[in-house]
Scaffold this motif. Structure first.
Motif, PDB file in Angstrom:
ATOM      1  N   LEU A 126       0.827  -1.205   0.000  1.00  0.00           N
ATOM      2  CA  LEU A 126       0.000   0.000   0.000  1.00  0.00           C
ATOM      3  C   LEU A 126       0.865   1.260   0.000  1.00  0.00           C
ATOM      4  O   LEU A 126       0.632   2.184  -0.788  1.00  0.00           O
ATOM      5  N   GLU A 127       1.862   1.298   0.876  1.00  0.00           N
ATOM      6  CA  GLU A 127       2.743   2.463   0.942  1.00  0.00           C
ATOM      7  C   GLU A 127       3.522   2.622  -0.365  1.00  0.00           C
ATOM      8  O   GLU A 127       3.732   3.749  -0.835  1.00  0.00           O
ATOM      9  N   TYR A 128       3.927   1.493  -0.971  1.00  0.00           N
ATOM     10  CA  TYR A 128       4.649   1.562  -2.249  1.00  0.00           C
ATOM     11  C   TYR A 128       3.769   2.214  -3.323  1.00  0.00           C
ATOM     12  O   TYR A 128       4.255   2.996  -4.145  1.00  0.00           O
ATOM     13  N   CYS A 129       2.469   1.892  -3.299  1.00  0.00           N
ATOM     14  CA  CYS A 129       1.545   2.481  -4.282  1.00  0.00           C
ATOM     15  C   CYS A 129       1.508   3.997  -4.153  1.00  0.00           C
ATOM     16  O   CYS A 129       1.580   4.729  -5.161  1.00  0.00           O
ATOM     17  N   PHE A 130       1.374   4.480  -2.927  1.00  0.00           N
ATOM     18  CA  PHE A 130       1.291   5.928  -2.739  1.00  0.00           C
ATOM     19  C   PHE A 130       2.607   6.614  -3.112  1.00  0.00           C
ATOM     20  O   PHE A 130       2.612   7.708  -3.686  1.00  0.00           O
ATOM     21  N   ARG A 131       3.724   5.988  -2.794  1.00  0.00           N
ATOM     22  CA  ARG A 131       5.017   6.577  -3.164  1.00  0.00           C
ATOM     23  C   ARG A 131       5.191   6.575  -4.680  1.00  0.00           C
ATOM     24  O   ARG A 131       5.740   7.519  -5.255  1.00  0.00           O
ATOM     25  N   LYS A 132       4.740   5.502  -5.322  1.00  0.00           N
ATOM     26  CA  LYS A 132       4.844   5.429  -6.777  1.00  0.00           C
ATOM     27  C   LYS A 132       4.033   6.542  -7.416  1.00  0.00           C
ATOM     28  O   LYS A 132       4.475   7.187  -8.388  1.00  0.00           O
ATOM     29  N   LYS A 133       2.857   6.790  -6.894  1.00  0.00           N
ATOM     30  CA  LYS A 133       1.994   7.835  -7.453  1.00  0.00           C
ATOM     31  C   LYS A 133       2.608   9.214  -7.256  1.00  0.00           C
ATOM     32  O   LYS A 133       2.484  10.087  -8.130  1.00  0.00           O
ATOM     33  N   GLU A 134       3.285   9.425  -6.117  1.00  0.00           N
ATOM     34  CA  GLU A 134       3.946  10.712  -5.882  1.00  0.00           C
ATOM     35  C   GLU A 134       5.093  10.937  -6.866  1.00  0.00           C
ATOM     36  O   GLU A 134       5.280  12.036  -7.384  1.00  0.00           O
ATOM     37  N   LYS A 135       5.857   9.876  -7.141  1.00  0.00           N
ATOM     38  CA  LYS A 135       6.996   9.998  -8.051  1.00  0.00           C
ATOM     39  C   LYS A 135       6.555  10.079  -9.507  1.00  0.00           C
ATOM     40  O   LYS A 135       7.197  10.738 -10.331  1.00  0.00           O
TER      41      LYS A 135
END
Length: 829
Positions: free
Chosen positions: A216-225
């Motif tokens: 889940l956290e990886y998804c949000f970080r991916k979207k930010e980048k």
């Protein structure tokens, strides 16, 4: 001696079946010669039958040379009988479809149009025969046949979803996520692949270890980048949850409408991500914990979940699983990523973020050791202490007393909130743990505030998660398992009691069978289906009659929904099971049993003579129990008339439909919806016996009265379509065109462009425009529906294939090529 007789019997059966199959193949050739290109389902059967006969010839030789034992002979004999039943079913369809040599032009056209009406039934037969080919091949070569990999369809560049970015994550970001940067680096490294390879990574570890939180956290970080990257989250714990997630994804992304019933949504999503979604995407496939479910269990379209995972160099796949073996199978040559328990600093960071700061490092460490550094256990312990104002030493005193004390703390009975939270948790334990609708949990007779208080307690203790609206809840696997264990050991084996409450809730709230499903029907059924499938699989130790009857009610409601989704075989099986339960408990003359029998006959219309037998049995019992003039008896008579029509006994069907119409007019009145359904059925059978003038009059009367009584809703769509069809048969092309355009506009507005009903009308309209040489208008229709047809997969929908062939024949090549394989879904239903 018995083995010798068995060999003689099996050889004789094989010879008969081979001879019968050869005759059917000859009739398929006759059909192709009379109507041009036959639907693909028939072409599949022409392929399957020779394979079956060749396999049977080889098995016959084995039997004659003593190469088969008694057990194998018995098994092969069952396959032969099943094959013969399917081929006989096919022959009855061909009886209705192959025109005679002296048939008129329009009789041939009528038979051609009928081909698509029957295509879905032929698809079922083709699938069954395909399975028999696999079984026989497995016997001959001792290994399963290779999967036939079909190339993906091509799409146009005008797709409005092609360059759109989506973010479909069912959870909020965890504000107290504990940093685990080393795992994120491993994920990024796994995604670094050679050009042309599929980037993928797999997280594995114990339940509650934090795999999903990391993803889940990886998804949000991916979207930010990368804001242009689409993010999708797919639940894969069960087949039903996987399919439901794909359906929501398709709806949210504008790939399909809610009411699409004969579209393979899972295939649609896969193809879209592989070839139509132009941008980058990341898909998390969460909770692949059962290898059988993911790699071996088949969907209604005979594919496994693993075969529906998209592959594209533009996409990233992130899997989570408890099993290292599954993780290895997912990645093949790549190395999966182990998610370990928290380190001491990580565990302390999580615990201190959720507790007051007065606890010493020694106390924190003692608790972490006791909880084995498992993130979920730490989160739950912190929530418990915060809510109950306990210190770590006090918590540990309770926790260490016994295993049962640990379970009690996990499933704590909060008695200060009216409806006890533990009871709510117990009920939730018997549903699918994802997306549990509040409507299945809340009893309208209880105080809503008590229910909301109980939910709030469970959420506060991190035992369940709630969506933003508070209408849907998720339950962690550890909590669900612990709750069930608690019910078994602590509550004296009350698991059946709570299982029954879950079953009862679903049987009461799953929408009842409907002839014309509404948008609300589709939404409720889709959200309830995974929970219904799970509770129907629950092994009740000593099921009482009330449990079995609730099960029968749920099976019938579920079966009708499955029929609308195109799962006709599963619909028939569930209806049969429900009927047998009611017959055994209530008796064959009970009114609920008779309703089940009526639905069974309706569900099995494609079975020809067997279905007529069911209908006649139902009619006889309803006459005996309810009386000749009871509305349900009249309805059964009308349904039986439809069955005879499908069997090709048109005159008998006409007589019965007239009898049903007269009785319904007398008992219910001339404008009752049931009476008008009988009137519409009469119009259909009149067209079949070429009484076109009366058929047109009756069809127009049906439409006029239905519009007056019910309004211009879905109930008149099939009647409008059939009127257009009758007008075509009379060569009243202008009036037919007007009628087709009218019903096409209605269906497009109600169902959307990609629905099979809409496309069926489109195909008949294009046929008609071809006859009138209006090729420019065909081109306009082609452009208008191009995107819609891309949404309906060629391999999963016969109507889509027919429409595509028709449009190519007329529009792309500018001439009236062979178009006799058109059809009308509505015209015979």
């Amino acid at each position: 001696m018995s083995e010798a007789l068995a060999v003689i019997g099996i050889v004789s059966s094989i010879i008969q079946l081979v001879d019968f199959s050869s005759k059917v193949v000859k009739r398929l050739d006759d059909l192709a010669a009379s109507v041009g290109e036959v639907p693909r389902a028939f072409r599949h059967i022409k392929t399957e039958l020779p394979l079956i006969t060749e396999s049977l010839r080889r098995i016959k030789n084995q039997a004659r040379t003593g190469g088969l034992d008694k057990k194998t002979i018995d098994a092969v004999d069952l396959v032969i009988k099943d094959c013969q039943g399917e081929i006989m079913r096919l022959e009855s369809i061909l009886d209705r479809m192959v025109p005679s040599a002296e048939a008129s032009k329009w009789e041939r056209r009528r038979k051609a149009l009928l081909s698509l009406t029957e295509d879905k039934h032929v698809e079922e037969i083709a699938k069954s025969l395909g399975r028999y080919v696999q079984v026989l091949t497995l016997h001959l070569v001792a290994r399963p046949p290779d999967v036939d990999l079909q190339p993906p369809p091509t799409y146009g560049a005008s797709d409005p979803t092609r360059n759109t970015s989506f973010t479909l994550i069912p959870f909020d970001r965890n504000a107290k996520f504990v940093e685990r940067e080393y795992i994120f680096k491993q994920i990024d490294k796994s995604f670094e692949t050679k050009e042309g390879s599929q980037p993928k990574a797999a997280l594995f570890g114990l339940g509650g270890i934090g795999k999903s939180q990391i993803a889940l956290e990886y998804c949000f970080r991916k979207k930010e980048k990368d804001p242009g990257c689409s993010i999708f989250w797919v639940h894969a714990a069960t087949l039903a949850r996987f399919e439901e997630t794909y359906k929501r994804l398709a709806t949210e992304c504008g790939l399909a409408n809610q009411g699409d019933t004969q579209v393979d949504i899972t295939q649609l999503v896969q193809d879209w991500l592989e070839s139509r979604h132009a941008g980058r995407w990341l898909m998390v496939v969460d909770n692949i914990d059962d290898a059988d479910v993911f790699f071996r269990e088949k969907t209604g379209n005979n594919k496994t979940l693993s075969q529906y995972i998209p592959r594209s160099p533009n996409g990233l796949l992130l899997f989570t699983t408890r099993s290292r073996d599954i993780a290895v199978d997912l990645l093949l040559q790549d190395k999966p990523i182990a998610v370990p328990v928290f380190t001491r600093p990580e565990g302390a960071s999580l615990l201190r973020s959720r507790l007051p700061s007065e606890h010493s490092d020694e106390q924190v460490l003692e608790l972490l050791v006791e909880l084995e550094f498992i993130p979920l256990a730490i989160t739950q312990a912190a929530a418990f202490m915060s809510k109950r104002r306990r210190t770590i030493p006090q918590y540990l005193d309770l926790y260490k007393k016994s295993d049962m004390a640990r379970l009690r703390m996990l499933s704590y009975e909060f008695s200060d909130h009216g409806r006890q939270s533990a009871e709510l948790l117990s009920l939730m334990a018997y549903f699918d743990r994802h997306a549990i609708p509040s409507t299945l949990l809340y009893n309208e007779e209880e105080d809503l505030l008590d229910f909301e208080d109980a939910v709030a307690v469970l959420v506060a203790f991190s035992l369940i998660d709630s969506d933003e609206s508070g209408t849907s809840f998720d339950m962690h696997n550890l909590v669900q398992l612990a709750t069930k264990r608690w019910l078994i050991s602590e509550k004296g084996g009350k698991e059946d009691e709570w299982g029954f409450k879950a079953l009862s809730s679903l049987s009461l709230k799953f929408p009842e069978p409907q002839h014309h499903p509404s948008a609300e029907y589709w939404s409720l059924c889709a959200s309830f289906l995974p929970h219904a499938q799970l509770i129907l699989a629950h092994p009740f130790k000593s099921p009482e009659e009330k449990t079995e009857l609730a099960r029968a009610t749920l099976l019938l409601s579920m079966a009708r929904y499955l029929h609308w989704r195109g799962a006709w075989i599963e619909c028939g099986a569930k209806t049969e099971e429900a009927f047998q339960i009611r017959k055994r408990i209530l008796g064959e003359k009970n009114q609920d049993t008779l309703r089940s029998l009526g639905q069974l006959a309706w569900a099995n219309k494609s079975l020809g003579a067997k279905n007529v037998e069911l209908g006649e049995e139902c009619l006889q019992l309803r006459r005996e129990v309810l009386g000749e003039n009871h509305p349900e008896t009249i309805d059964c008579l009308s349904d039986l008339a439809d069955s005879f029509m499908l069997l090709g006994e048109y005159r008998k069907s006409e007589a019965m439909q007239r009898q049903a119409l007269e009785a319904s007019q007398r008992v219910l009145g001339p404008e009752h919806p049931d009476t008008l359904n009988c009137l519409g059925g009469l119009a259909s059978v009149l067209a079949d016996i070429e009484e076109y003038g009366e058929a047109e009059t009756v069809a127009r009367k049906t439409i006029r009265l239905k519009t007056k009584v019910l309004g211009e809703n879905t109930s008149i769509f099939s009647d409008l379509h059939n009127l257009a069809y009758i007008l075509v048969l009379q060569e009243k092309f202008d009036e037919a065109e007007e009628a087709y355009r009218h019903v096409l506009a209605l269906k497009e507005k109600k169902y959307g462009q990609s629905n099979v009903e809409t496309l069926a009308t489109l195909s008949n309209l294009v046929i008609l425009l071809g006859e009138k040489e209006k090729f420019y208008e065909i081109g306009e229709l082609t452009e208008r529906f191009e995107g819609a047809m891309d949404m309906v997969q060629e391999d999963s929908n016969p109507t889509r294939r027919q429409v595509t062939n028709i449009l190519k024949s007329y529009s792309f090549f500018g001439g009236s090529g062979n178009h006799s394989s058109s059809s009308s879904v509505d015209s015979e239903e």
